[in-house]
Design an enzyme around this catalytic site. Structure first.
Site, PDB file in Angstrom:
ATOM      1  N   GLU A  34      47.075-114.765   3.863  1.00 44.84           N
ATOM      2  CA  GLU A  34      46.635-113.561   4.555  1.00 44.84           C
ATOM      3  C   GLU A  34      45.169-113.343   4.216  1.00 44.84           C
ATOM      4  O   GLU A  34      44.725-113.600   3.085  1.00 44.84           O
ATOM      5  CB  GLU A  34      47.437-112.330   4.125  1.00 44.84           C
ATOM      6  CG  GLU A  34      46.897-111.063   4.785  1.00 44.84           C
ATOM      7  CD  GLU A  34      47.790-109.839   4.651  1.00 44.84           C
ATOM      8  OE1 GLU A  34      48.660-109.824   3.771  1.00 44.84           O
ATOM      9  OE2 GLU A  34      47.592-108.902   5.442  1.00 44.84           O
ATOM     10  N   CYS A  74      50.157-107.759   6.471  1.00 45.87           N
ATOM     11  CA  CYS A  74      49.865-106.527   7.203  1.00 45.87           C
ATOM     12  C   CYS A  74      48.750-106.676   8.230  1.00 45.87           C
ATOM     13  O   CYS A  74      48.673-105.855   9.161  1.00 45.87           O
ATOM     14  CB  CYS A  74      49.503-105.417   6.235  1.00 45.87           C
ATOM     15  SG  CYS A  74      50.905-104.839   5.289  1.00 45.87           S
ATOM     16  N   ASN A  76      55.884-108.493  11.139  1.00 42.05           N
ATOM     17  CA  ASN A  76      55.678-108.838   9.737  1.00 42.05           C
ATOM     18  C   ASN A  76      56.668-108.116   8.826  1.00 42.05           C
ATOM     19  O   ASN A  76      57.706-108.634   8.484  1.00 42.05           O
ATOM     20  CB  ASN A  76      54.241-108.525   9.315  1.00 42.05           C
ATOM     21  CG  ASN A  76      54.040-108.673   7.828  1.00 42.05           C
ATOM     22  OD1 ASN A  76      54.465-109.672   7.251  1.00 42.05           O
ATOM     23  ND2 ASN A  76      53.447-107.688   7.180  1.00 42.05           N
ATOM     24  N   GLU A  77      56.328-106.895   8.480  1.00 42.86           N
ATOM     25  CA  GLU A  77      57.148-106.179   7.490  1.00 42.86           C
ATOM     26  C   GLU A  77      57.593-104.868   8.135  1.00 42.86           C
ATOM     27  O   GLU A  77      57.244-103.794   7.693  1.00 42.86           O
ATOM     28  CB  GLU A  77      56.290-105.925   6.256  1.00 42.86           C
ATOM     29  CG  GLU A  77      57.056-105.576   5.021  1.00 42.86           C
ATOM     30  CD  GLU A  77      56.141-105.425   3.818  1.00 42.86           C
ATOM     31  OE1 GLU A  77      55.295-104.518   3.825  1.00 42.86           O
ATOM     32  OE2 GLU A  77      56.266-106.217   2.871  1.00 42.86           O
TER      33      GLU A  77
HETATM   34  O1  AHR Z   1      50.904-109.567   0.389  1.00 47.38           O
HETATM   35  C1  AHR Z   1      50.314-108.323   0.520  1.00 47.38           C
HETATM   36  C2  AHR Z   1      51.051-107.418   1.509  1.00 47.38           C
HETATM   37  O2  AHR Z   1      52.330-107.129   1.062  1.00 47.38           O
HETATM   38  C3  AHR Z   1      51.284-108.019   2.864  1.00 47.38           C
HETATM   39  O3  AHR Z   1      50.199-107.879   3.690  1.00 47.38           O
HETATM   40  C4  AHR Z   1      52.451-107.234   3.391  1.00 47.38           C
HETATM   41  O4  AHR Z   1      53.258-107.978   4.256  1.00 47.38           O
HETATM   42  C5  AHR Z   1      53.168-106.787   2.143  1.00 47.38           C
HETATM   43  O5  AHR Z   1      53.340-105.424   2.144  1.00 47.38           O
END
Ligand code: AHR
Length: 654
Positions: A48, A239, A370-371
């Site tokens: 990321e 994120c 993603n999350e």
């Molecule tokens: O790895 C850091 C962050 O942790 C990532 O962007 C997200 O997916 C998670 O909350």
């Protein structure tokens, strides 16, 4: 089954392990019956653009804000020259992707220019060449642009010149040789003579990038990834896929094509943490999807892009795309598949070919969201999957289970993932080292018939210290190793796993711990990196059972173990983790295939201090040691030091 055991006596002696007298247990390994294949892509990487991992990190560009598109157009630049001898005008050309350029006008023919500070300085090396490029158009009689590399005391350590400008906006390229090492160099461009020049995309790259590619990556950082022989590369996050709001989500289409036409956006980590503010954090998209695919290919990793599912980050704006307006988002996935795998006669396949890669990238997996969590995610994912599964049954679409590894939201999402028949579910856990130890048996009881697990983001979070690297303690790495024996033992359920995040710039991080730390000159592997590498380079091909008193070792006497067969090399690969303060002794008993004569290869990661960590300036506090031991005698007795991770590769008779 009748046991036919062959024992060899092997003494494993490591510093401080003499005189072990503990009552040894016996680890019985069945080398004949394999439990499950290990996915060749099992151990991978999570990339990321956080902590300046891309711009200011692996992307080798040295100029920050090269196209004057930051919110403050001259951020990263300092004006140079006497006051009132000229002017600096930021002009908005209305070009949609790269609107701004700088008009530099020298009124009296005196020196007038700009100095770029780089990303917390520029790391340069004596004897290396640097490639300077610029888009420029002469608007009034300028004869030349002086280009100088300055060291941290502002002495010139490399120079070149660009001249013969015309009235047409064109790219100019030249090279300069650097005469000194400096971690905090800067770049100065100066007008010679009276007149005006319009400039954009002011760029400086080391010639020596990974595979010497233009617009390339830092070779030392990529090498660390390649050394892990990772099975997959997840990108671009995290994120940043979601964005603070939909407007600032990652959009892969803006990250491909000519670099000067890629539309820069703010990085969502720019303002995420007040205590780690980074107002100069943007995404140039110079490292874009084409480069990610190329990187995956270079390091032998399956590409695993994650795309936005019509939701902005739920920790921030939570913006949602209405359910009846998801088409462009779904189309992004369909077009990405064409970009990665499509024929060169297709629109996106042609772009891939035009960018230099006519052959398909053979992408097999794509993450949707993603999350995310809640019904809003499930409602959207359902619509994506209805269309995508129908159109692209050959692709595995990955779903998510939210930010927590347990709880109501997690359970809800898992139920829905089963209902939607999602093939692979992304789990995230950032937890204490103790959590990792206690969860080494997490997957032993997972449903074998449901979706497979992608442990897509995990890291043991230990106490924070002063140094950026200080949270990557040996304690955290040891706990992860113990946990990873559980991932490996359950390779029938756990198909992919990656530590997160991958990179941290010691001078510009937002989140820690991270797997690899760096500055402008150095790259440091953490103890956690070595654990990952020990697993990924010793994966084996099939899991076999390794039991003490009929049970897997999941913390009894502070020991953890897993075992695989490597059918390619005909070896038994045993991973053992001792998290106790005292050494342990373990007999190894093999059922099935016999040990062949020869040598055992051992890799051991060890440190008596659980708070130890590697850092720039002291990178080798915790590093693996390798030894070879001759097989002799009748019994295998493993003496495992206190706080140690051991990988033993034992040759087997065919
Ligand atoms: O790895 C850091 C962050 O942790 C990532 O962007 C997200 O997916 C998670 O909350």
């Amino acid at each position: 089954m009748k046991l036919k055991l062959t024992f060899f006596l092997i003494c494993f002696l490591f510093a401080g392990v003499t005189g072990v007298k503990a009552q040894s247990k016996t680890l019985v390994i069945n080398t004949k019956t394999t439990i499950a294949p290990i996915q060749p892509s099992m151990w991978g990487l999570f990339f990321e653009d956080i902590n300046f991992a891309a711009d200011g990190g692996i992307y080798a560009e040295l100029v920050k804000n090269r196209s004057f598109e930051f919110y403050k157009p001259l951020m990263g630049w300092k004006k140079f020259g006497e006051e009132y001898v000229g002017q600096f005008q930021i002009i908005n050309s209305q070009n949609e992707n790269n609107p701004r350029f700088l008009r530099l006008e020298s009124l009296q023919g005196k020196e007038l220019g700009l100095v770029n500070e780089g990303f917390r300085g520029m790391g340069v090396k004596a004897g290396e060449n640097y490639l300077f490029s610029i888009f420029a158009r002469q608007s009034e009689g300028v004869s030349a642009l002086k280009v100088e590399l300055l060291d941290s005391t502002d002495s010139v350590i490399g120079k070149t010149e660009v001249k013969n400008f015309s009235g047409e906006l064109k790219k100019y390229e030249t090279k300069l040789a650097c005469t000194a090492n400096d971690a905090k160099a800067s770049l100065r461009v100066t007008l010679s003579g009276k007149g005006a020049l319009e400039i954009d995309m002011v760029s400086l790259f080391p010639e020596n990038t990974w595979k010497n590619r233009k617009n390339g990556l830092r070779a030392d950082m990529v090498q660390k990834l390649a050394d892990m022989k990772p099975g997959f590369l997840r990108f671009p996050g995290g994120c940043i896929v979601e964005g603070h709001e939909l407007e600032t989500r990652y959009q892969w289409k803006k990250s491909v094509g000519n670099v000067e036409n890629r539309q820069m956006i703010v990085n969502r980590w720019n303002t995420e943490f007040a205590h780690r503010n980074a107002p100069d954090y943007f995404q140039s998209y110079g490292l874009g999807f084409y480069e990610y695919f190329l990187l995956s290919e270079d390091i032998g990793a399956e590409p695993l892009p994650i795309l936005n599912c019509g939701m902005a980050c739920q920790y921030n704006s939570c913006e949602l795309v209405p359910l009846d307006a998801l088409d462009p988002y779904i189309q992004d996935v369909i077009d990405l598949i064409e970009f990665a795998n499509g024929a060169t006669t297709t629109k996106w396949g042609k772009l891939r070919a035009d960018m230099g890669h006519p052959a398909p990238f053979n992408m097999k997996m794509v993450g949707v969201g993603n999350e995310q969590w809640g019904t809003q995610y499930v409602d959207r994912l359902k619509i994506f999957l209805e269309i995508l599964n129908e159109k692209h049954p050959e692709i595995i679409f990955v779903g998510g289970s939210g930010p927590s590894p347990d709880g109501k939201d997690f359970d809800y999402l898992w139920t829905e993932m089963r209902n939607l028949d999602v093939k692979l579910v992304d789990e995230h856990y950032y937890r204490s080292p103790d959590w990792f130890l206690q969860n080494a048996a997490r997957y032993d009881s997972y449903d074998r018939k449901g979706p497979k697990v992608f442990a897509g983001e995990y890291a043991a979070h230990d106490k924070e210290g002063k140094d950026a690297e200080s949270r990557n303690t040996w304690k955290s790495a040891l706990a992860e190793a113990a946990f990873m024996t559980g991932l490996e033992r359950n390779a029938d359920v756990v198909h992919l796993a990656s530590y997160a995040p991958l990179f941290g710039n010691v001078n510009a991080w937002q989140w820690r711990p991270d797997l690899i730390w760096f500055d402008n000159e150095h790259v440091v592997a953490t103890p956690n990196y070595y654990v990952q590498k020990m697993f990924s380079t010793n994966a084996g091909t099939d899991v076999v059972s390794a039991l003490v008193d009929g049970k897997a070792l999941t913390g009894q006497d502070s020991l953890y173990a897993s075992a695989t067969i490597d059918s390619k090399t005909s070896e038994l690969v045993v991973k053992l983790v001792n998290v106790a303060k005292k050494p342990a002794s373990l007999n190894l008993s093999l059922e099935g295939r016999k040990v062949s004569s020869g040598e055992i290869s051992l890799q051991v990661l060890i440190n008596e201090d659980l708070t130890a960590y590697n850092r720039i300036g002291k990178p080798e506090v915790v590093t693996p040691a390798e030894t070879k031991l001759k097989i002799s005698g009748k019994k295998i007795v493993l003496n495992l030091d206190a706080y140690s991770v051991t990988v033993a590769r034992i040759p087997l008779k065919k």
